[in-house]
Write a protein that holds these residues in place. Structure first.
Motif, PDB file in Angstrom:
ATOM      1  N   PHE A 205       0.849  -1.190   0.000  1.00  0.00           N
ATOM      2  CA  PHE A 205       0.000   0.000   0.000  1.00  0.00           C
ATOM      3  C   PHE A 205       0.889   1.247   0.000  1.00  0.00           C
ATOM      4  N   ILE A 230      -3.676   4.506  -0.659  1.00  0.00           N
ATOM      5  CA  ILE A 230      -4.557   4.837   0.464  1.00  0.00           C
ATOM      6  C   ILE A 230      -4.779   6.347   0.374  1.00  0.00           C
ATOM      7  N   ASN A 247     -13.614   1.994  -4.994  1.00  0.00           N
ATOM      8  CA  ASN A 247     -13.518   1.179  -3.782  1.00  0.00           C
ATOM      9  C   ASN A 247     -12.874  -0.173  -4.044  1.00  0.00           C
ATOM     10  N   LEU A 251      -7.977   2.405  -1.091  1.00  0.00           N
ATOM     11  CA  LEU A 251      -8.630   2.616   0.195  1.00  0.00           C
ATOM     12  C   LEU A 251      -8.915   4.111   0.320  1.00  0.00           C
ATOM     13  N   VAL A 253      -9.958   6.982   2.613  1.00  0.00           N
ATOM     14  CA  VAL A 253      -9.991   7.231   4.058  1.00  0.00           C
ATOM     15  C   VAL A 253     -10.172   8.731   4.305  1.00  0.00           C
ATOM     16  N   ILE A 261      -6.417   3.092   9.513  1.00  0.00           N
ATOM     17  CA  ILE A 261      -5.619   2.544   8.423  1.00  0.00           C
ATOM     18  C   ILE A 261      -4.921   1.233   8.794  1.00  0.00           C
ATOM     19  N   LEU A 264      -7.346  -1.712   8.534  1.00  0.00           N
ATOM     20  CA  LEU A 264      -7.750  -1.942   7.149  1.00  0.00           C
ATOM     21  C   LEU A 264      -6.656  -2.678   6.390  1.00  0.00           C
ATOM     22  N   LEU A 268      -6.728  -6.767   4.971  1.00  0.00           N
ATOM     23  CA  LEU A 268      -6.598  -7.085   3.548  1.00  0.00           C
ATOM     24  C   LEU A 268      -5.373  -7.947   3.275  1.00  0.00           C
ATOM     25  N   TYR A 274      -5.931  -8.074  -0.821  1.00  0.00           N
ATOM     26  CA  TYR A 274      -5.200  -6.946  -1.403  1.00  0.00           C
ATOM     27  C   TYR A 274      -4.832  -7.214  -2.856  1.00  0.00           C
ATOM     28  N   TYR A 277      -7.230  -5.792  -5.315  1.00  0.00           N
ATOM     29  CA  TYR A 277      -7.039  -4.350  -5.537  1.00  0.00           C
ATOM     30  C   TYR A 277      -5.933  -4.118  -6.566  1.00  0.00           C
TER      31      TYR A 277
END
Length: 304
Positions: A205, A230, A247, A251, A253, A261, A264, A268, A274, A277
């Motif tokens: 991320f 993020i 979405n 992420l 936020v 965070i 989350l 994932l 993840y 994503y």
């Protein structure tokens, strides 16, 4: 495509420092001007294009301090074509800083921005009222970085300046000491450009907190480099959301929910979700968020 022939003073070269630092080609406004004013670009549209280079003009003129001159010029255009509709493209964090009636304004970063008045001292930039105009989010684009990631060295990475918005200080202070996170203030990081690439490519991320404008270059940079953004902010400015399910790509936020965070991220990673994503983000980037994809989407919206 019909377009207005703009005086040179409203299409100046960009004299500011390139940002991001690796940016070496034209800003999106110049790319769009070259594309939509090219006689070989065959688009039938009810809209007239206004190819003002908004960012270059505002940066070169006191960061919006001389916007009244631009407003007078735009008013003259509208008066000359009273029954027409217009469109333009703007990257500047505060939008055009002018009112353009009967228009679609394709904006990379929203219509308001944050003014920095010294460490910890911010004021909200003025929101311009755009009567009968529609602001449409488009990608805040920069040149692609070489290579991509999909590596798992770090759970979360961030290399960036903090002073461009208060939420960046909050992100930094709340997350910098978490194991598996690689969080850096770029102004205190030697060789920060190389560190940014190394961290982003190796992070599952990547934090993309908003800056002066409502979004950040890192939203797209993370996706291009194989990381999941993020996006932290008070107003998520998301391009082409009628076709992109954000979405599934990032992420999202709120700046008041930064403490959520770590959970989350852990959920994932532990579930393996993840990877969904990453796969969706790659598809979305290649289809919609490249330079060609962005131009194609704008063309689609203004075409008859």
């Amino acid at each position: 495509m019909r377009y207005i022939k703009i005086p040179p003073e409203f299409q100046p070269g960009f004299v500011g420092n390139p940002y991001p630092q690796h940016q070496r080609t034209d800003l999106i406004e110049k790319r769009c001007a070259d594309y939509f004013c090219d006689p070989n670009t065959e688009i039938e549209s009810d809209y007239i294009y206004i190819p003002i280079l908004w960012t270059s003009y505002h940066v070169n003129n006191g960061y919006g301090a001389n916007a009244n001159v631009l407003q007078e010029y735009v008013d003259a255009i509208v008066e000359q074509f009273p029954d027409e509709k217009f469109f333009t493209v703007v990257q500047y964090a505060g939008g055009t800083l002018t009112s353009i009636p009967n228009s679609k304004i394709f904006a990379c970063s929203g219509t308001n921005y944050c003014l920095f008045n010294g460490p910890g001292n911010y004021t909200r930039g003025e929101r311009i009222k755009h009567d009968s105009s529609e602001y449409i989010p488009i990608p805040l684009k920069c040149d692609d970085h070489e290579g991509s990631g999909y590596n798992t060295k770090y759970k979360v990475g961030f290399v960036g300046r903090l002073f461009t918005h208060p939420c960046r200080y909050d992100v930094y202070n709340n997350l910098k000491n978490i194991p598996g996170y690689s969080i850096h203030d770029s102004d205190k990081t030697p060789n920060n450009g190389e560190v940014f690439k190394e961290v982003t490519r190796n992070s599952i991320f990547t934090l993309a907190p908003r800056g002066y404008g409502s979004t950040s270059f890192r939203l797209l940079e993370a996706m291009q480099m194989g990381s999941i953004p993020i996006y932290v902010g008070d107003n998520h400015w998301l391009p082409f959301s009628d076709e992109i399910d954000w979405n599934k790509a990032a992420l999202l936020v709120k700046d008041t929910e930064i403490e959520t965070i770590p959970k989350l991220v852990n959920d994932l990673i532990e579930s393996g979700k993840y990877k969904n994503y990453q796969e969706y983000g790659r598809m979305v980037y290649d289809k919609y968020l490249t330079w060609d994809g962005t131009l194609n989407q704008i063309s689609k919206i203004i075409s008859k």
